[in-house]
Design an enzyme around this catalytic site. Structure first.
Site, PDB file in Angstrom:
ATOM      1  N   LYS A  28       0.828  -1.206   0.000  1.00 30.47           N
ATOM      2  CA  LYS A  28       0.000   0.000   0.000  1.00 30.47           C
ATOM      3  C   LYS A  28       0.864   1.258   0.000  1.00 30.47           C
ATOM      4  O   LYS A  28       0.659   2.171  -0.801  1.00 30.47           O
ATOM      5  CB  LYS A  28      -0.907  -0.030   1.239  1.00 30.47           C
ATOM      6  CG  LYS A  28      -2.141   0.815   1.124  1.00 30.47           C
ATOM      7  CD  LYS A  28      -3.016   0.663   2.363  1.00 30.47           C
ATOM      8  CE  LYS A  28      -3.812  -0.624   2.358  1.00 30.47           C
ATOM      9  NZ  LYS A  28      -4.453  -0.912   3.637  1.00 30.47           N
ATOM     10  N   ARG A  98      -3.467   3.004   8.494  1.00 30.65           N
ATOM     11  CA  ARG A  98      -3.764   1.854   7.646  1.00 30.65           C
ATOM     12  C   ARG A  98      -2.620   0.853   7.660  1.00 30.65           C
ATOM     13  O   ARG A  98      -1.462   1.237   7.575  1.00 30.65           O
ATOM     14  CB  ARG A  98      -3.987   2.319   6.193  1.00 30.65           C
ATOM     15  CG  ARG A  98      -4.772   3.588   6.068  1.00 30.65           C
ATOM     16  CD  ARG A  98      -4.801   4.104   4.638  1.00 30.65           C
ATOM     17  NE  ARG A  98      -5.447   3.189   3.716  1.00 30.65           N
ATOM     18  CZ  ARG A  98      -5.480   3.371   2.396  1.00 30.65           C
ATOM     19  NH1 ARG A  98      -4.882   4.420   1.848  1.00 30.65           N
ATOM     20  NH2 ARG A  98      -6.096   2.496   1.634  1.00 30.65           N
ATOM     21  N   GLY A 107      -8.707  -7.555   3.924  1.00 36.23           N
ATOM     22  CA  GLY A 107      -9.528  -7.560   5.121  1.00 36.23           C
ATOM     23  C   GLY A 107      -8.896  -8.224   6.327  1.00 36.23           C
ATOM     24  O   GLY A 107      -9.518  -8.387   7.356  1.00 36.23           O
ATOM     25  N   MET A 109      -6.173  -7.262   8.049  1.00 37.63           N
ATOM     26  CA  MET A 109      -5.638  -6.403   9.082  1.00 37.63           C
ATOM     27  C   MET A 109      -6.503  -5.156   9.177  1.00 37.63           C
ATOM     28  O   MET A 109      -7.409  -4.958   8.408  1.00 37.63           O
ATOM     29  CB  MET A 109      -4.206  -6.092   8.758  1.00 37.63           C
ATOM     30  CG  MET A 109      -3.404  -7.380   8.792  1.00 37.63           C
ATOM     31  SD  MET A 109      -1.729  -7.113   9.143  1.00 37.63           S
ATOM     32  CE  MET A 109      -1.284  -6.256   7.707  1.00 37.63           C
ATOM     33  N   ARG A 365      -3.214  -1.444  -6.410  1.00 36.90           N
ATOM     34  CA  ARG A 365      -2.349  -2.619  -6.333  1.00 36.90           C
ATOM     35  C   ARG A 365      -2.715  -3.531  -7.493  1.00 36.90           C
ATOM     36  O   ARG A 365      -3.818  -3.447  -8.035  1.00 36.90           O
ATOM     37  CB  ARG A 365      -2.546  -3.359  -5.005  1.00 36.90           C
ATOM     38  CG  ARG A 365      -3.924  -3.931  -4.878  1.00 36.90           C
ATOM     39  CD  ARG A 365      -4.194  -4.597  -3.559  1.00 36.90           C
ATOM     40  NE  ARG A 365      -5.634  -4.793  -3.434  1.00 36.90           N
ATOM     41  CZ  ARG A 365      -6.296  -4.811  -2.298  1.00 36.90           C
ATOM     42  NH1 ARG A 365      -5.673  -4.629  -1.167  1.00 36.90           N
ATOM     43  NH2 ARG A 365      -7.592  -5.004  -2.274  1.00 36.90           N
ATOM     44  N   HIS A 483     -15.636  -9.130   1.106  1.00 40.14           N
ATOM     45  CA  HIS A 483     -14.558 -10.018   1.563  1.00 40.14           C
ATOM     46  C   HIS A 483     -14.609 -11.374   0.875  1.00 40.14           C
ATOM     47  O   HIS A 483     -13.620 -11.866   0.342  1.00 40.14           O
ATOM     48  CB  HIS A 483     -14.669 -10.181   3.085  1.00 40.14           C
ATOM     49  CG  HIS A 483     -13.688 -11.170   3.637  1.00 40.14           C
ATOM     50  ND1 HIS A 483     -14.005 -12.475   3.905  1.00 40.14           N
ATOM     51  CD2 HIS A 483     -12.382 -11.040   3.916  1.00 40.14           C
ATOM     52  CE1 HIS A 483     -12.936 -13.094   4.356  1.00 40.14           C
ATOM     53  NE2 HIS A 483     -11.929 -12.244   4.372  1.00 40.14           N
ATOM     54  N   SER A 794      15.033 -42.436 -15.293  1.00 38.43           N
ATOM     55  CA  SER A 794      13.843 -41.705 -14.879  1.00 38.43           C
ATOM     56  C   SER A 794      13.849 -41.695 -13.360  1.00 38.43           C
ATOM     57  O   SER A 794      13.868 -42.747 -12.727  1.00 38.43           O
ATOM     58  CB  SER A 794      12.582 -42.373 -15.416  1.00 38.43           C
ATOM     59  OG  SER A 794      11.455 -41.650 -14.972  1.00 38.43           O
ATOM     60  N   CYS A 861       9.523 -39.044 -13.115  1.00 38.20           N
ATOM     61  CA  CYS A 861       8.116 -39.395 -13.043  1.00 38.20           C
ATOM     62  C   CYS A 861       7.738 -39.408 -11.578  1.00 38.20           C
ATOM     63  O   CYS A 861       8.587 -39.405 -10.716  1.00 38.20           O
ATOM     64  CB  CYS A 861       7.833 -40.726 -13.723  1.00 38.20           C
ATOM     65  SG  CYS A 861       8.758 -42.095 -13.040  1.00 38.20           S
ATOM     66  N   TYR A 881      13.148 -34.096 -19.469  1.00 34.75           N
ATOM     67  CA  TYR A 881      11.691 -34.003 -19.437  1.00 34.75           C
ATOM     68  C   TYR A 881      11.155 -34.276 -18.041  1.00 34.75           C
ATOM     69  O   TYR A 881      11.848 -34.842 -17.203  1.00 34.75           O
ATOM     70  CB  TYR A 881      11.054 -34.972 -20.438  1.00 34.75           C
ATOM     71  CG  TYR A 881      11.206 -36.421 -20.082  1.00 34.75           C
ATOM     72  CD1 TYR A 881      10.286 -37.039 -19.239  1.00 34.75           C
ATOM     73  CD2 TYR A 881      12.264 -37.180 -20.579  1.00 34.75           C
ATOM     74  CE1 TYR A 881      10.432 -38.372 -18.885  1.00 34.75           C
ATOM     75  CE2 TYR A 881      12.421 -38.517 -20.227  1.00 34.75           C
ATOM     76  CZ  TYR A 881      11.497 -39.107 -19.376  1.00 34.75           C
ATOM     77  OH  TYR A 881      11.643 -40.427 -19.020  1.00 34.75           O
TER      78      TYR A 881
HETATM   79  P1  ADP Z   1      -7.745  -2.494   3.519  1.00 34.73           P
HETATM   80  O1  ADP Z   1      -6.297  -2.794   3.466  1.00 34.73           O
HETATM   81  O2  ADP Z   1      -8.520  -3.439   4.340  1.00 34.73           O
HETATM   82  O3  ADP Z   1      -8.307  -2.246   2.166  1.00 34.73           O
HETATM   83  P2  ADP Z   1      -7.547   0.334   3.858  1.00 34.73           P
HETATM   84  O4  ADP Z   1      -6.388   0.829   4.635  1.00 34.73           O
HETATM   85  O5  ADP Z   1      -7.401   0.402   2.401  1.00 34.73           O
HETATM   86  O6  ADP Z   1      -7.880  -1.116   4.337  1.00 34.73           O
HETATM   87  O7  ADP Z   1      -8.783   1.187   4.364  1.00 34.73           O
HETATM   88  C1  ADP Z   1     -10.111   0.789   4.452  1.00 34.73           C
HETATM   89  C2  ADP Z   1     -10.985   1.764   3.717  1.00 34.73           C
HETATM   90  O8  ADP Z   1     -10.802   3.096   4.202  1.00 34.73           O
HETATM   91  C3  ADP Z   1     -10.660   1.813   2.242  1.00 34.73           C
HETATM   92  O9  ADP Z   1     -11.835   1.830   1.516  1.00 34.73           O
HETATM   93  C4  ADP Z   1      -9.923   3.089   2.075  1.00 34.73           C
HETATM   94  O10 ADP Z   1     -10.105   3.625   0.802  1.00 34.73           O
HETATM   95  C5  ADP Z   1     -10.513   3.990   3.159  1.00 34.73           C
HETATM   96  N1  ADP Z   1      -9.529   4.964   3.590  1.00 34.73           N
HETATM   97  C6  ADP Z   1      -8.321   4.692   4.115  1.00 34.73           C
HETATM   98  N2  ADP Z   1      -7.645   5.816   4.359  1.00 34.73           N
HETATM   99  C7  ADP Z   1      -8.424   6.835   3.974  1.00 34.73           C
HETATM  100  C8  ADP Z   1      -8.263   8.251   3.946  1.00 34.73           C
HETATM  101  N3  ADP Z   1      -7.143   8.825   4.356  1.00 34.73           N
HETATM  102  N4  ADP Z   1      -9.274   8.977   3.475  1.00 34.73           N
HETATM  103  C9  ADP Z   1     -10.412   8.393   3.066  1.00 34.73           C
HETATM  104  N5  ADP Z   1     -10.629   7.080   3.044  1.00 34.73           N
HETATM  105  C10 ADP Z   1      -9.640   6.287   3.500  1.00 34.73           C
HETATM  106 MG    MG Z   2      -7.821  -1.017   0.902  1.00 34.74          MG
END
Ligand code: ADP
Ligand code: MG
Ligand code: MG
Length: 904
Positions: A28, A98, A107, A109, A365, A483, A794, A861, A881
């Site tokens: 991220k 984050r 989802g 963490m 990503r 999720h 083999s 094999c 092979y």
């Molecule tokens: P995950 O890794 O579970 O996707 P994120 O860190 O991306 O968690 O955050 C969860 C949600 O919060 C995402 O939809 C993200 O876009 C939103 N979000 C995170 N940081 C910000 C921010 N600074 N402003 C607005 N929305 C945010």
């Molecule tokens: Mg995210």
């Protein structure tokens, strides 16, 4: 003094990090930096490195002493860029905290939004925005997330199921809405949200015993620690086990200026894929929600709106798209889509937020995709000139190709049934199985090898193991980016989400779909590609005749240098393998004619032979057996016309073929006109304490030369007859379980004599190859001597593993599992090839063998021949092979091509 730099800033079209710094900054953080460098609108922020996470754990869960100073310095940079100040009464900056590991863990963490709201900053923000509703909505969200992530999970509190603080607060919110008669969160008014927030704080104090901190600075520090802590959370650990992600990678923390999608109807939040992650089509694919904050879209609370026309489906077609409502912003997003694809040369998964009409990018990503999508995109992108051929070959992972070839519902059969209910097609392919209401049940079924469908209201990260164990997943709620959908797609698992007609009554253990009721254990069929649910058991089919697949495999073969053969013992399997591109048979087990379909006659002859107590009788029985072996060989040689076929001489201990148990023995004795007592005695004589190491393999041919002689005669005759018919058989004879060259000399003398006899009989000359398996460590060590006689090797990696570890293939399971749990060995060596030692024997065998016979052909094999990581090893070991089961052939071809490209 510790001088390590832990904090990397980004924002304002510049950044200290970039995309290739994922190990340090997490996916991220690295990609947020990269988007800044690309000039995209990204709210300013900072990333705390994974090294800091490592330091945190090394230091008994304490932040490094220098860290917070560095963080506050980085925050200054953000304040300047945003024109706001953290913890300021007039112009408060809010941030999110984050997580972000090297690879995405959807989802798994925890993220906390709106950090920095307190009674000091709330009035300023209200004054500044003139929008108290928005401020209190953000506040109640902060409290909910903070209590859950920082005050409960990070403190290691493990509430009983359904008693977690998040659930309690969610319930309070639902009750409040119900009391007011509101359907949606967005109807809640400012003062009501404040009232809720106050009630939340009271509940938190009651349940957790601590106060929600009314202090911006404490909130931020708590948030950072909680993200680090979440790396060691239960669900994160479970996910890592399944995905094989090392525990010591750690996570980075991103602290980022908040932008708000919940400021009213000109604000929104959304997620999108630059191409369709299910089919791979070059269509912008996404969902968004007006007046909402990030996680709302993913959580499946409201049905999200479609991003554009291309994304409309059964569930959302009545909802307005962004293309319709915000055409300007949509256009800008489309431009970003194209900039990102050009930069990354791949399909991306993005998160964005619109604050009062202004677009911000919050994440990108490389997107997870189905096997079908991965192949489609690789081919499209190659044709678009976005990637070259080699990249296209590397882009499709062997498991994605395997998934591409995975079962779907038989289409003709499917047409005969009525669709019971429709949901969203979140994961492709088909699945048929028994209903499981819980992850535990799905895992239980899986253990018993019972196909099952996990049916849930919605899934959450606690369900991952059950989702893994299920053949298909069906949820009542959630969208294409929920999720369940993300995880299922990542694994290529058949999955349908947001099927509103699914009503689960957990208490009663019942499920109702469109008026039809089901119990746990009842059958459902899913078409995950369409999102259709059926109440009947529909037969499955395979997806092979796809032209795109053929086109792709052509390119694969262009880069492949190592051969791919198959293990097949009958014409049907051989044909299947040929259709999949096999270039020969690497292992034909002669004894397979004695098992299964049509085996009664030959088995009877074999038994006669085994039970005979004199050489004469044995020879007579063998003469009767010979035509069966000849016909069996002929059938498959015919199919393989022009391609090599390696016959392995009889390998298993003979007593496997004699009747065990009194009833059977009496029956056979009667059939053969033999006394039961005599038969019983003969069987007892043959009993071995350790049959795996007893009279089997080449030892059979040494003790009973007439047994191999018969096999040689059958094989040579089959070859001669086919030649006479104008066919082109390529016969290779392989001796199993060899320990030295003398065994081969002994057997080769017989083979050569019979070869001459058969040639004379048929009046025709032909060649054959004579080789051996290397499956006992000793044989690898004396390979230079063995190669004096053997024209090919083999490597039988199953037995070689068994003999190298001293693990009995048939009995060792429980021990191996314990060993893996205790980290004594990293994996089951019968599944994951042991490169360290068994691999060393293979390398040594090849080297020593070729020192005698430079052109010695070497193959492998055994099940490892179709395992991609092992294929890479075999490539590096210089094998000519690999041979694997027919359905693994395309996977092995791809793995071999990738090995050639990677190791070039
Ligand atoms: P995950 O890794 O579970 O996707 P994120 O860190 O991306 O968690 O955050 C969860 C949600 O919060 C995402 O939809 C993200 O876009 C939103 N979000 C995170 N940081 C910000 C921010 N600074 N402003 C607005 N929305 C945010
Ligand atoms: Mg995210
Ligand atoms: Mg063997």
């Amino acid at each position: 003094m510790n001088n390590t730099k832990y904090v990397y800033t980004f924002g304002g079209k510049t950044a200290e990090g970039k995309a290739d710094m994922k190990n340090l900054l997490g996916g991220k953080g690295a990609n947020l930096a990269e988007m800044c460098l690309l000039g995209l609108p990204v709210p300013a922020g900072l990333t705390i490195s994974t090294e800091c996470c490592t330091a945190y754990y090394a230091n008994n869960c304490q932040l490094p002493a220098t860290l917070m100073d560095e963080v506050w310095k980085g925050m200054k940079n953000m304040e300047n860029l945003m024109g706001l100040k953290y913890d300021d009464a007039d112009h408060p900056l809010l941030v999110s905290c984050r997580s972000g590991a090297r690879t995405s863990m959807p989802g798994m963490m925890d993220t906390v939004l709106n950090i920095g709201l307190s009674f000091k900053t709330i009035p300023g923000l209200i004054k500044k925005t003139g929008n108290p509703r928005f401020v209190y909505d953000s506040y109640r969200r902060l409290i909910m997330m903070y209590a859950d992530v920082v005050m409960e999970k990070a403190e290691g509190i493990e509430p009983a199921d359904g008693k977690g603080i998040r659930k309690q607060l969610d319930d309070m919110l639902d009750e409040y809405k119900e009391k007011k008669g509101y359907k949606s969160d967005t109807e809640l008014k400012a003062e009501e949200l404040l009232e809720l927030a106050e009630a939340f704080k009271k509940r938190i104090k009651e349940v957790l015993g601590t106060e929600f901190p009314d202090d911006a600075k404490a909130q931020l520090e708590g948030g950072i620690k909680a993200v680090f802590k979440s790396w060691d959370g239960k669900k994160a650990i479970a996910y890592r086990r399944i995905e094989g992600i090392p525990d010591d990678w750690g996570t980075a923390v991103n602290v980022q200026s908040m932008v708000f999608g919940n400021m009213g109807d000109s604000s929104a939040t959304g997620v999108a894929f630059t191409r369709d992650p299910a089919t791979g089509e070059n269509k912008f694919y996404g969902e968004w929600l007006i007046n909402a904050q990030g996680e709302d879209v993913v959580a499946g609370i409201r049905t999200p709106n479609p991003l554009n026309d291309d994304t409309k489906n059964e569930q959302n077609k009545h909802l307005k798209s962004m293309q319709e409502l915000m055409p300007e912003t949509y256009k800008e997003l489309c431009e970003i889509r194209s900039i990102l694809e050009k930069n990354y040369h791949d399909m991306l998964d993005i998160e964005f937020t619109i604050q009062e009409g202004k677009l911000f990018m919050l994440q990108c990503r490389v997107g997870k995709r189905t096997g079908v999508a991965s192949l489609t995109m690789a081919m499209d992108m190659m044709k678009e000139g976005l990637i070259d051929e080699k990249t296209a070959v590397l882009r499709v992972s062997p498991s994605q190709l395997d998934e591409f070839l995975h079962p779907i519902l038989n289409q003709a059969e499917e047409k005969k049934f009525k669709v019971l209910a429709k949901g969203l097609p979140a994961g492709p392919g088909g699945a048929v199985g028994r209903i499981a209401f819980t992850s535990e049940k799905a895992m239980e079924y899986h253990k018993q090898k019972i196909a099952n469908i996990l049916v849930r209201e919605e899934t959450n990260p606690e369900d991952v193991e059950g989702m893994r164990a299920a053949n298909g997943i069906l949820t009542a709620r959630g969208g294409m980016t929920s999720h369940a959908a993300l995880v299922a797609r990542g694994w290529g698992k058949c999955c349908i989400v947001g099927c509103d007609d699914v009503k689960i009554d957990f208490e009663a253990g019942k499920l109702e779909i469109c008026g039809k009721s089901f119990n746990e254990g009842d059958i459902l069929s899913l078409n995950g590609t369409k999102g259709w649910v059926y109440a009947e058991e529909i037969p499955m089919a395979k997806n092979t005749e796809n032209p795109l697949f053929k086109e792709f495999m052509k390119i694969v073969d262009k880069y492949r240098t190592m051969g791919v053969r198959t293990n097949a013992d009958n014409p049907e399997d051989a044909q299947t393998a040929l259709d999949f591109g096999a270039e020969g048979i690497g292992l034909f087990r002669i004894e397979h004619m004695f098992y299964g379909k049509n085996s009664e006659k030959p088995l009877e002859k074999l038994r006669n032979m085994i039970l005979s107590d004199t050489l004469e009788r044995r020879k007579a029985a063998l003469d009767e057996l010979e035509p069966y072996i000849r016909e069996s060989a002929k059938g498959t040689l015919k199919v393989m016309n022009g391609k090599p076929l390696t016959f392995r001489l009889m390998d298993p201990p003979l007593h496997e073929f004699v009747p065990q148990g009194e009833e059977q023995q009496r029956k056979v004795a009667k059939e053969r006109g033999m006394k039961y007592e005599d038969l019983k005695k003969r069987v007892e004589e043959m009993h071995e304490v350790n049959p795996m190491m007893g009279l089997r393999g080449v030892r059979l041919g040494i003790i009973y030369p007439e047994i191999t002689e018969t096999q040689f005669r059958a094989l040579f005759s089959a070859t001669a007859e086919l030649l006479k018919e104008g066919m082109d058989p390529h016969l290779e004879i392989m001796v199993p379980l060899t320990i030295n060259v003398r065994e081969l000399q002994n057997q080769k003398a017989i083979a050569d004599r019979v070869h001459e006899e058969v040639q004379a009989k048929y009046g025709i000359r032909f060649n054959y190859m004579f080789g051996t398996m290397i499956e006992i460590p000793r044989a690898a060590l004396v390979a230079n001597q063995i190669a004096e006689v053997a024209e090919f090797f083999s490597f039988g990696t199953n037995d070689l593993t068994q003999m190298t570890f001293g693990f009995s293939r048939d009995d060792v399971n429980a021990i191996v599992h314990k060993y893996i749990d205790e980290k004594i060995i990293p994996a089951d060596p019968f599944n994951t090839f042991d490169q360290e030692c068994v691999g060393e024997l293979v390398k040594l065998g090849v080297e020593r063998g070729r020192s005698t016979r430079p052109v010695l052909k070497c193959g492998v094999c055994g099940e490892h021949g179709g395992d991609p990581a092992s294929v890479d090893f075999f490539f590096r070991a210089g094998l000519n092979y690999v041979s694997c089961s027919p359905f693994r052939v395309p996977v092995a071809r791809l793995a071999a091509a990738q090995a050639a490209i990677r190791n070039a």
